[in-house]
Design a protein around this motif. Sequence first.
Motif, PDB file in Angstrom:
ATOM      1  N   ILE A  17      14.366  -1.453  -8.972  1.00  0.00           N
ATOM      2  CA  ILE A  17      13.693  -1.797  -7.712  1.00  0.00           C
ATOM      3  C   ILE A  17      12.474  -0.892  -7.520  1.00  0.00           C
ATOM      4  CG2 ILE A  17      13.936  -1.819  -5.205  1.00  0.00           C
ATOM      5  CD1 ILE A  17      16.903  -2.545  -5.643  1.00  0.00           C
ATOM      6  N   VAL A  18      12.656   0.405  -7.754  1.00  0.00           N
ATOM      7  CA  VAL A  18      11.542   1.339  -7.592  1.00  0.00           C
ATOM      8  C   VAL A  18      10.440   1.031  -8.610  1.00  0.00           C
ATOM      9  CG1 VAL A  18      10.841   3.761  -7.811  1.00  0.00           C
ATOM     10  CG2 VAL A  18      12.914   3.171  -6.555  1.00  0.00           C
ATOM     11  N   GLY A  19      10.834   0.684  -9.838  1.00  0.00           N
ATOM     12  CA  GLY A  19       9.847   0.360 -10.857  1.00  0.00           C
ATOM     13  C   GLY A  19       9.029  -0.858 -10.466  1.00  0.00           C
ATOM     14  N   PHE A  20       9.712  -1.886  -9.953  1.00  0.00           N
ATOM     15  CA  PHE A  20       8.985  -3.081  -9.528  1.00  0.00           C
ATOM     16  C   PHE A  20       8.077  -2.746  -8.344  1.00  0.00           C
ATOM     17  CE2 PHE A  20       8.829  -7.333  -7.361  1.00  0.00           C
ATOM     18  CZ  PHE A  20       7.981  -7.906  -8.289  1.00  0.00           C
ATOM     19  N   ALA A  21       8.582  -1.919  -7.441  1.00  0.00           N
ATOM     20  CA  ALA A  21       7.766  -1.498  -6.296  1.00  0.00           C
ATOM     21  C   ALA A  21       6.523  -0.748  -6.779  1.00  0.00           C
ATOM     22  CB  ALA A  21       8.586  -0.638  -5.341  1.00  0.00           C
ATOM     23  N   ALA A  22       6.676   0.081  -7.823  1.00  0.00           N
ATOM     24  CA  ALA A  22       5.531   0.829  -8.348  1.00  0.00           C
ATOM     25  C   ALA A  22       4.502  -0.134  -8.929  1.00  0.00           C
ATOM     26  CB  ALA A  22       5.985   1.826  -9.409  1.00  0.00           C
ATOM     27  N   LEU A  23       4.979  -1.161  -9.632  1.00  0.00           N
ATOM     28  CA  LEU A  23       4.043  -2.161 -10.160  1.00  0.00           C
ATOM     29  C   LEU A  23       3.293  -2.818  -9.001  1.00  0.00           C
ATOM     30  CD1 LEU A  23       3.099  -3.854 -12.708  1.00  0.00           C
ATOM     31  CD2 LEU A  23       4.697  -5.571 -11.861  1.00  0.00           C
ATOM     32  N   ILE A  24       4.045  -3.143  -7.936  1.00  0.00           N
ATOM     33  CA  ILE A  24       3.421  -3.794  -6.788  1.00  0.00           C
ATOM     34  C   ILE A  24       2.448  -2.845  -6.086  1.00  0.00           C
ATOM     35  CG2 ILE A  24       3.894  -4.828  -4.523  1.00  0.00           C
ATOM     36  CD1 ILE A  24       4.468  -6.558  -7.096  1.00  0.00           C
ATOM     37  N   MET A  25       2.717  -1.541  -6.126  1.00  0.00           N
ATOM     38  CA  MET A  25       1.754  -0.574  -5.576  1.00  0.00           C
ATOM     39  C   MET A  25       0.435  -0.700  -6.326  1.00  0.00           C
ATOM     40  SD  MET A  25       1.537   1.747  -3.235  1.00  0.00           S
ATOM     41  CE  MET A  25      -0.014   2.536  -2.796  1.00  0.00           C
ATOM     42  N   LEU A  26       0.513  -0.766  -7.658  1.00  0.00           N
ATOM     43  CA  LEU A  26      -0.705  -0.927  -8.458  1.00  0.00           C
ATOM     44  C   LEU A  26      -1.400  -2.244  -8.097  1.00  0.00           C
ATOM     45  CD1 LEU A  26       0.539   0.232 -11.998  1.00  0.00           C
ATOM     46  CD2 LEU A  26      -0.609   1.576 -10.243  1.00  0.00           C
ATOM     47  N   VAL A  27      -0.585  -3.298  -7.990  1.00  0.00           N
ATOM     48  CA  VAL A  27      -1.121  -4.610  -7.627  1.00  0.00           C
ATOM     49  C   VAL A  27      -1.796  -4.538  -6.257  1.00  0.00           C
ATOM     50  CG1 VAL A  27      -0.401  -6.936  -6.918  1.00  0.00           C
ATOM     51  CG2 VAL A  27       0.488  -5.964  -9.042  1.00  0.00           C
ATOM     52  N   ALA A  28      -1.140  -3.897  -5.303  1.00  0.00           N
ATOM     53  CA  ALA A  28      -1.682  -3.824  -3.944  1.00  0.00           C
ATOM     54  C   ALA A  28      -3.000  -3.051  -3.919  1.00  0.00           C
ATOM     55  CB  ALA A  28      -0.669  -3.162  -3.009  1.00  0.00           C
ATOM     56  N   LEU A  29      -3.110  -2.013  -4.756  1.00  0.00           N
ATOM     57  CA  LEU A  29      -4.354  -1.246  -4.785  1.00  0.00           C
ATOM     58  C   LEU A  29      -5.505  -2.076  -5.349  1.00  0.00           C
ATOM     59  CD1 LEU A  29      -2.900   2.163  -5.999  1.00  0.00           C
ATOM     60  CD2 LEU A  29      -3.878   1.690  -3.750  1.00  0.00           C
ATOM     61  N   VAL A  30      -5.227  -2.783  -6.444  1.00  0.00           N
ATOM     62  CA  VAL A  30      -6.294  -3.595  -7.039  1.00  0.00           C
ATOM     63  C   VAL A  30      -6.672  -4.738  -6.095  1.00  0.00           C
ATOM     64  CG1 VAL A  30      -6.937  -5.071  -8.969  1.00  0.00           C
ATOM     65  CG2 VAL A  30      -5.595  -3.013  -9.385  1.00  0.00           C
ATOM     66  N   THR A  31      -5.672  -5.454  -5.576  1.00  0.00           N
ATOM     67  CA  THR A  31      -5.981  -6.584  -4.686  1.00  0.00           C
ATOM     68  C   THR A  31      -6.637  -6.082  -3.400  1.00  0.00           C
ATOM     69  OG1 THR A  31      -3.710  -6.471  -3.867  1.00  0.00           O
ATOM     70  CG2 THR A  31      -4.171  -8.118  -5.531  1.00  0.00           C
ATOM     71  N   GLY A  32      -6.225  -4.891  -2.949  1.00  0.00           N
ATOM     72  CA  GLY A  32      -6.836  -4.317  -1.747  1.00  0.00           C
ATOM     73  C   GLY A  32      -8.325  -4.089  -1.948  1.00  0.00           C
ATOM     74  N   VAL A  33      -8.682  -3.587  -3.107  1.00  0.00           N
ATOM     75  CA  VAL A  33     -10.106  -3.353  -3.399  1.00  0.00           C
ATOM     76  C   VAL A  33     -10.847  -4.683  -3.481  1.00  0.00           C
ATOM     77  CG1 VAL A  33     -11.707  -2.501  -5.136  1.00  0.00           C
ATOM     78  CG2 VAL A  33      -9.724  -1.133  -4.514  1.00  0.00           C
ATOM     79  N   VAL A  34     -10.194  -5.691  -4.082  1.00  0.00           N
ATOM     80  CA  VAL A  34     -10.834  -7.004  -4.187  1.00  0.00           C
ATOM     81  C   VAL A  34     -11.090  -7.602  -2.798  1.00  0.00           C
ATOM     82  CG1 VAL A  34     -10.490  -9.393  -4.944  1.00  0.00           C
ATOM     83  CG2 VAL A  34      -9.861  -7.508  -6.456  1.00  0.00           C
ATOM     84  N   MET A  35     -10.126  -7.411  -1.879  1.00  0.00           N
ATOM     85  CA  MET A  35     -10.238  -7.995  -0.541  1.00  0.00           C
ATOM     86  C   MET A  35     -11.392  -7.417   0.256  1.00  0.00           C
ATOM     87  SD  MET A  35      -6.250  -7.806   0.324  1.00  0.00           S
ATOM     88  CE  MET A  35      -6.267  -8.179   2.075  1.00  0.00           C
ATOM     89  N   HIS A  36     -11.629  -6.127   0.053  1.00  0.00           N
ATOM     90  CA  HIS A  36     -12.631  -5.454   0.895  1.00  0.00           C
ATOM     91  C   HIS A  36     -13.801  -5.032   0.039  1.00  0.00           C
ATOM     92  CE1 HIS A  36      -9.629  -5.312   4.008  1.00  0.00           C
ATOM     93  NE2 HIS A  36      -8.778  -4.958   3.068  1.00  0.00           N
ATOM     94  N   ARG A  37     -14.922  -5.676   0.256  1.00  0.00           N
ATOM     95  CA  ARG A  37     -16.066  -5.363  -0.574  1.00  0.00           C
ATOM     96  C   ARG A  37     -16.738  -4.064  -0.144  1.00  0.00           C
ATOM     97  NH1 ARG A  37     -18.372 -11.199   0.059  1.00  0.00           N
ATOM     98  NH2 ARG A  37     -17.017 -10.899   1.851  1.00  0.00           N
ATOM     99  N   LYS A  38     -16.652  -3.768   1.151  1.00  0.00           N
ATOM    100  CA  LYS A  38     -17.415  -2.614   1.651  1.00  0.00           C
ATOM    101  C   LYS A  38     -16.600  -1.338   1.500  1.00  0.00           C
ATOM    102  CE  LYS A  38     -18.727  -5.722   5.088  1.00  0.00           C
ATOM    103  NZ  LYS A  38     -18.260  -5.949   6.435  1.00  0.00           N
ATOM    104  N   ILE A  39     -16.245  -1.055   0.257  1.00  0.00           N
ATOM    105  CA  ILE A  39     -15.285   0.019   0.017  1.00  0.00           C
ATOM    106  C   ILE A  39     -15.834   1.386   0.407  1.00  0.00           C
ATOM    107  CG2 ILE A  39     -15.899   0.452  -2.412  1.00  0.00           C
ATOM    108  CD1 ILE A  39     -12.488   0.035  -2.243  1.00  0.00           C
ATOM    109  N   PHE A  40     -17.130   1.606   0.192  1.00  0.00           N
ATOM    110  CA  PHE A  40     -17.704   2.913   0.475  1.00  0.00           C
ATOM    111  C   PHE A  40     -17.666   3.189   1.980  1.00  0.00           C
ATOM    112  CE2 PHE A  40     -21.313   5.799   1.242  1.00  0.00           C
ATOM    113  CZ  PHE A  40     -20.878   6.869   0.477  1.00  0.00           C
TER     114      PHE A  40
END
Lengths: 559, 96
Positions: A175-198
């Motif tokens: 469960i923790v391993g899958f959650a860690a994968l989803i953390m990585l996924v959430a970080l990448v998708t989070g950056v994709v969602m918000h263009r004005k990252i700076f």
Amino acid sequence: MFSSFRLSMTWVHTWFGLVLGYVLMACFFFGSLSVFDREIDRWAIPETRYEPQPMPSFDKLLLPIFKAIEPRQESYDEAQKEVHGPLPPREKMVAGEFGAYTTHRDPVLSMFSSFDVPNKPKNPNVDHVHVFGGVTIDPRDGTAISDDKLKIGSRFFYPLHYSLHLHWLDLGYWIVGFAALIMLVALVTGVVMHRKIFREFFTFRPKKQTQRSVLDLHNLTGVVALPFHFFFAFTGLVIFAGIYLPVTGPMFKAQAEAHEKIEEERTGLPHDPAGVAAPLASVDAMVVEARRRWAERDMAGEVGFLGVTHYGDANGYVSVYRAGTDRVTLTGQGIHFRASTGEVILEDPQPSTVAGIDDWLTGLHLQHFRHWLLRWFYVLGGLAGCVCIATGFIFFVEKRKRQHARSGSAGVRVVDALAVAAVTGMLVATVTMLVANRLLPPELPARGDWEERIFWLAWLLALLHAGWRSAPMARAQRSPAWRAQCLALAVLCVAAPLLNWITTGDHLFKTLSKGYWPVAGLDLVLLLSAGIAVLVARRLRHGEAAEGVEQENPEASHA
Amino acid sequence: MAKALPWFPLVSRILAAVAGGYAFAWGFTSLVIALSLQQGVDYDEARKLAYLLAFLVYLAVFLWAFSAQSLLRVWLVLGGGGAAMTAAALWLVQPT
């Protein structure tokens, strides 16, 4: 399925983030606490409140203790399930391997023995099953510290953050391993969602409406510590890669065995015992030699791990590892000696490039180095992760609560109640455990088990309370459970240092004036948390008043 | 998220990302190890290298599974690719 790339990434971020966010919250929070696990241990076991100690004499102090260690009953029972035929009687088992482990933050010494099992394992991919035993001692005189006393930091919070204490089929790890994968996924998708990252580095509008300021905070904490979050989720996966992708057993068994043979030849360290009895030369002399060799390489240091393999056998060897207090990478610089003669068999060579990268990533996660400021940055990074996850829940709820209230959907009500349990409930459970630690009778048998039960029970009660008080969500109003649990937390956070004072006499003036930071630090953090909890509760009350909720004074103190 | 998504393609896509992605990561790990062994790389070293890359590959294909247009192609690439790489790895390391 989705009309655009950005929309599909938004969907993944929202829904996977929501479901696994509850797990990630616990991983980040208890991971943050693990940075100071040894210090929490000191708070929880007052008789171990003294300065860290170096590795004591093996010949005089450790060897007799090692010989007396018995196999642990649970480990014996566990091994019995994994092998064919009945095991030899527990008290007849002979230890084949010893290990003693300490760090620059440990006043106590952890010792373990491993007992060879002659039975054939049921799992064809496993070649040996072992039974383990262990003891924790005061290295100054060898007195054992009762196993009934739980090391709350290093044996409860720390394993909780990677295993959830769910050991059936290693389910917690998965469960923790899958959650860690989803953390990585959430970080990448989070950056994709918000263009004005700076811009998000510098944007926080606390006075705007909740939905806006919560989203600011979500983006800020996500972006500011983005490399930190990514590295921790990623290195966590790499550390347990052998569990998550167990390719060796089913696919490369012959290659792994061949590798072991080559290693054995290259290192000269016997993989199996010879079956011929042999005495053990002075290990203290080997330690002196190891330290001399480290100093010669300009890496003078203390012993971190001392191990004996194939004890009492002609193939026996002693390994002395250096404590890696002066670098990030996980380091051993192990020096191995023939047990019967004390001659050096092998000095660990420099790791290869790939192994070096692996050691560095693992070391970055496990932080064996001595650097207190950096340690605090780890805590801040982890807590930033917690804020990021918690604000994610709140944003999810704020965005949908009016619409769900209109349509009569219970969706956000459930999400919000679970979020209360995952955020304030988790904190309440944690501090309740510390309070219980000071209130339970000192000599209670299996005291640690009671502390654990109280922790889970407190968390469960927090969840039930959150569900029970969630009714205002149906009218798109804030659940009063948030505020009530903040107040409960404040009370507990004051109670814990007070009880510490009453039961041990170590009040803050004393610990601060002596500079005893393991206990002073935790007491101060608890008091600071109490202050923050009160401030948050007050802000929440203003929010509720603004929503037109009736004042519920008596309710505030019921937890 | 106002309009309801049809549940079958959605569940299928989630499964493809999670299970198909895992199969792909497994196949990738096996193949990297097998190819490294062919090059004379030590087993432990090969395994560490594969593990360092495997989760980044899993991350990439997981995201791709949700962004790709054709669900069938997602299943074919992830499930089929994973199986093919695993088979290739087994073939590479078979005793001769």
